[in-house]
Design a protein around this motif. Structure first.
Motif, PDB file in Angstrom:
ATOM      1  N   LEU A  73       4.915   4.191   6.203  1.00  0.00           N
ATOM      2  CA  LEU A  73       5.711   3.540   5.314  1.00  0.00           C
ATOM      3  C   LEU A  73       5.974   4.383   4.110  1.00  0.00           C
ATOM      4  CD1 LEU A  73       5.038  -0.051   5.798  1.00  0.00           C
ATOM      5  CD2 LEU A  73       7.222   1.052   6.250  1.00  0.00           C
ATOM      6  N   GLY A  74       4.795   4.896   3.434  1.00  0.00           N
ATOM      7  CA  GLY A  74       5.021   5.603   2.183  1.00  0.00           C
ATOM      8  C   GLY A  74       5.930   6.942   2.701  1.00  0.00           C
ATOM      9  N   LEU A  75       5.523   7.658   3.747  1.00  0.00           N
ATOM     10  CA  LEU A  75       6.368   8.701   4.050  1.00  0.00           C
ATOM     11  C   LEU A  75       7.813   8.531   4.426  1.00  0.00           C
ATOM     12  CD1 LEU A  75       3.474  10.400   6.219  1.00  0.00           C
ATOM     13  CD2 LEU A  75       4.386  11.547   4.294  1.00  0.00           C
ATOM     14  N   GLY A  76       8.097   7.074   5.011  1.00  0.00           N
ATOM     15  CA  GLY A  76       9.347   6.722   5.301  1.00  0.00           C
ATOM     16  C   GLY A  76       9.945   6.552   3.996  1.00  0.00           C
ATOM     17  N   GLY A 133      14.514   8.147   0.619  1.00  0.00           N
ATOM     18  CA  GLY A 133      14.799   8.458  -0.923  1.00  0.00           C
ATOM     19  C   GLY A 133      15.623   9.786  -0.948  1.00  0.00           C
ATOM     20  N   LEU A 134      15.100  10.888  -0.149  1.00  0.00           N
ATOM     21  CA  LEU A 134      15.784  11.999  -0.002  1.00  0.00           C
ATOM     22  C   LEU A 134      17.140  11.901   0.543  1.00  0.00           C
ATOM     23  CD1 LEU A 134      12.648  14.270   1.379  1.00  0.00           C
ATOM     24  CD2 LEU A 134      13.721  14.357  -1.201  1.00  0.00           C
ATOM     25  N   SER A 135      17.302  11.127   1.712  1.00  0.00           N
ATOM     26  CA  SER A 135      18.415  10.857   2.492  1.00  0.00           C
ATOM     27  C   SER A 135      19.357  10.285   1.677  1.00  0.00           C
ATOM     28  CB  SER A 135      18.183  10.097   3.742  1.00  0.00           C
ATOM     29  OG  SER A 135      17.280  10.830   4.568  1.00  0.00           O
ATOM     30  N   ALA A 151       4.840  13.620  10.690  1.00  0.00           N
ATOM     31  CA  ALA A 151       3.690  12.696  10.131  1.00  0.00           C
ATOM     32  C   ALA A 151       4.110  10.992  10.238  1.00  0.00           C
ATOM     33  CB  ALA A 151       3.614  12.924   8.773  1.00  0.00           C
ATOM     34  N   ILE A 152       5.145  10.888  10.161  1.00  0.00           N
ATOM     35  CA  ILE A 152       5.378   9.227  10.243  1.00  0.00           C
ATOM     36  C   ILE A 152       5.240   8.913  11.909  1.00  0.00           C
ATOM     37  CG2 ILE A 152       7.510   7.656  10.437  1.00  0.00           C
ATOM     38  CD1 ILE A 152       8.692   9.140   8.125  1.00  0.00           C
ATOM     39  N   GLN A 208       0.925  -1.291  -0.009  1.00  0.00           N
ATOM     40  CA  GLN A 208       0.026  -0.071  -0.001  1.00  0.00           C
ATOM     41  C   GLN A 208       0.656   1.242   0.141  1.00  0.00           C
ATOM     42  OE1 GLN A 208      -2.941  -0.184   3.071  1.00  0.00           O
ATOM     43  NE2 GLN A 208      -3.039  -2.268   2.888  1.00  0.00           N
ATOM     44  N   ALA A 209       1.961   1.185   0.855  1.00  0.00           N
ATOM     45  CA  ALA A 209       2.856   2.285   0.803  1.00  0.00           C
ATOM     46  C   ALA A 209       3.434   2.540  -0.642  1.00  0.00           C
ATOM     47  CB  ALA A 209       3.915   2.161   1.839  1.00  0.00           C
TER      48      ALA A 209
END
Length: 234
Positions: A205-208, A213-215, A191-192, A10-11
């Motif tokens: 998990l999507g936010l994670g 990815g940014l990191s 938000a996480i 889902q994420a």
């Protein structure tokens, strides 16, 4: 195990479908963090250059203090900024608490010593190479700083990206001064924490995934710039 796999699926769908909540939170995180990095860099980079070329009595103590401030506990920074911006604080009249501006201020305080310290270390080595030449040309301290900042620009970009990497993953100070208000101050890290507490593991998990990815992207850029800098010196 099935629940975890379903959450990951889902994420992944939320990420690839550009879920509105996820996009909104990610955009807000980037706006706050990029603004904080720009402000911190405008303060830290000239200070790092000044510290590299300037000689004064307590210079070693100043450098030691700067390095010590790199380890400032973010929660303590958040508490201090909260007290300063609260209604009973000296800047309460500005009504900045629980706004993105308060979050930017907290991030600037946290990452400025980090950027300044990395910049100083890089520019100190550059100053050792340029010292005799710049002294013989009778340049002013401001001109020396400008030359160091320009020639050391790759290392300074690395310093700024290191600040970005720390700021984007910050949660303690941001939670305190921002309040994690929906559609106002909610960013990736807060938000996480919230969605995990709610049990919405898919969105968490999507936010994670986005945060990871940014990191990773920032670290790859830093690695690439560092290699380019080293090859340029050879």
């Amino acid at each position: 195990m099935t629940e975890i796999w379903d959450g990951i699926t889902q994420a992944f769908f939320l990420v690839v479908s550009f879920d509105p909540d996820l996009v909104s939170i990610t955009g807000r995180s980037l706006r706050v963090t990029v603004t904080a990095v720009l402000i911190a860099s405008l303060i830290a980079l000239p200070f790092g250059a000044w510290l590299a070329v300037r000689r004064f009595r307590f210079r070693r103590w100043a450098i030691a203090l700067l390095n010590a401030l790199m380890g400032l506990p973010p929660v303590v920074v958040g508490l201090i900024v909260y007290l300063l911006l609260s209604r009973s604080g000296p800047f309460g009249v500005l009504d900045l608490l629980f706004t993105p501006t308060a979050m930017i201020i907290a991030q600037v305080v946290i990452i400025t010593p980090l950027i300044a310290s990395i910049a100083h270390q890089a520019l100190r080595e550059l100053w050792a190479e340029y010292h005799d030449l710049l002294i013989s040309l009778n340049t002013t301290k401001w001109q020396r700083m400008q030359i160091l900042l320009w020639d050391g620009r790759r290392a300074l970009i690395t310093a700024a990206l290191a600040g970005f990497g720390r700021a984007i993953g910050e949660v303690g100070a941001i939670m305190i001064v921002g309040g994690n208000i929906d559609n106002v101050t909610r960013v990736l890290t807060t938000a996480i924490a919230l969605e995990t507490g709610r049990g919405d593991f898919a969105l968490a998990l999507g936010l994670g995934f986005v945060l990871i990815g940014l990191s990773i992207t920032v670290n790859l850029i830093i690695h690439g710039l560092s290699r380019t800098e080293q090859e340029g010196r050879w």
